[in-house]
Motif scaffolding. Structure first.
Motif: not given
Length: 237
Positions: A40-68
């Motif tokens: 965000l400081a570099l105004l590189q929005f695509l990397p910021a979005i991509v990293i956030t997306f995959f980070a959220i996906m990893s959190e979702f998968v972890e939460g799904f496994i724990v719930k199971k």
């Protein structure tokens, strides 16, 4: 708009990394947060979005496994017997809480009921489904003198069983305890990734400082952190 989206969407990651820092720990989420802020400081929005997306996906998968895993434990608890029909010396039967059953008590188990104790059959013969303990898909014939386990199912005939273990010492109770311990403890690979996260962040910050000193270019220095954060995402996954 992108900045607001990233900050709102990445809130769980920011919260988790802040919580770890307060506890004096460094985790993979922190490297991702640093990378997002640097992007965000570099105004590189695509990397910021991509990293956030995959980070959220990893959190979702972890939460799904724990719930199971928690559902598996709940299923085990649901299979655990709560009461037992105890036969006294005069032939009378009393329904007791499983914790009140003592070693040596005679337990009546009707057809279709869950066997409440580990013990030995002293009267009757029946087919018993032991899948919850041994994983065997085919029920076994059980006769006088055979051992049976709490949490298994008596299928065909009434049995009288002599209790040989307290409710807390049964094989089924120990299985539940082991599953709970396994869920609560960290796997060796998780401990390794936490150590790698610490080293990665130290390396990234150090290298970014060296890069800035060598190039006098803040963009190049921040880019090092962005790349390192992406590596942290891969290792964390």
């Amino acid at each position: 708009i992108v900045t607001i989206t990233v900050l709102v969407g990445g809130y769980p990651i920011f919260k988790e990394s802040l919580y770890a820092l307060r506890k004096g720990r460094v985790n993979m989420e922190l490297s991702m947060v640093i990378a997002i802020i640097a992007s965000l400081a570099l105004l590189q929005f695509l990397p910021a979005i991509v990293i956030t997306f995959f980070a959220i996906m990893s959190e979702f998968v972890e939460g799904f496994i724990v719930k199971k895993e928690r559902k598996n434990i709940e299923m085990l608890y649901n299979l655990a017997p709560r009461k037992a029909l105890v036969k006294s010396e005069d032939g009378q039967t009393t329904l007791l809480e499983i914790e009140q059953v003592s070693v040596g008590n005679i337990i009546i188990v009707r057809e279709g009921d869950i066997i409440p104790v580990d013990g030995m059959i002293i009267s009757g013969s029946s087919t018993v489904d032991q899948a919850s303990i041994t994983g065997e898909s085919i029920p076994l014939e059980k006769n006088i003198g055979d051992s049976v386990f709490a949490g298994t199912i008596n299928l065909t005939q009434q049995l009288e069983i002599k209790c040989e273990k307290k409710s807390t010492d049964t094989t089924f109770a120990k299985i539940i305890q082991l599953v709970e311990e396994a869920e609560a403890s960290k796997a060796p690979i998780q401990k390794l990734t936490d150590k790698m996260a610490t080293r990665l962040i130290q390396f990234a910050i150090g290298l970014s400082v060296v890069t800035y000193l060598a190039t006098q270019n803040i963009v190049s220095a921040l880019s090092v952190i962005v790349v390192a954060g992406a590596c942290g995402l891969a290792v964390g996954t």
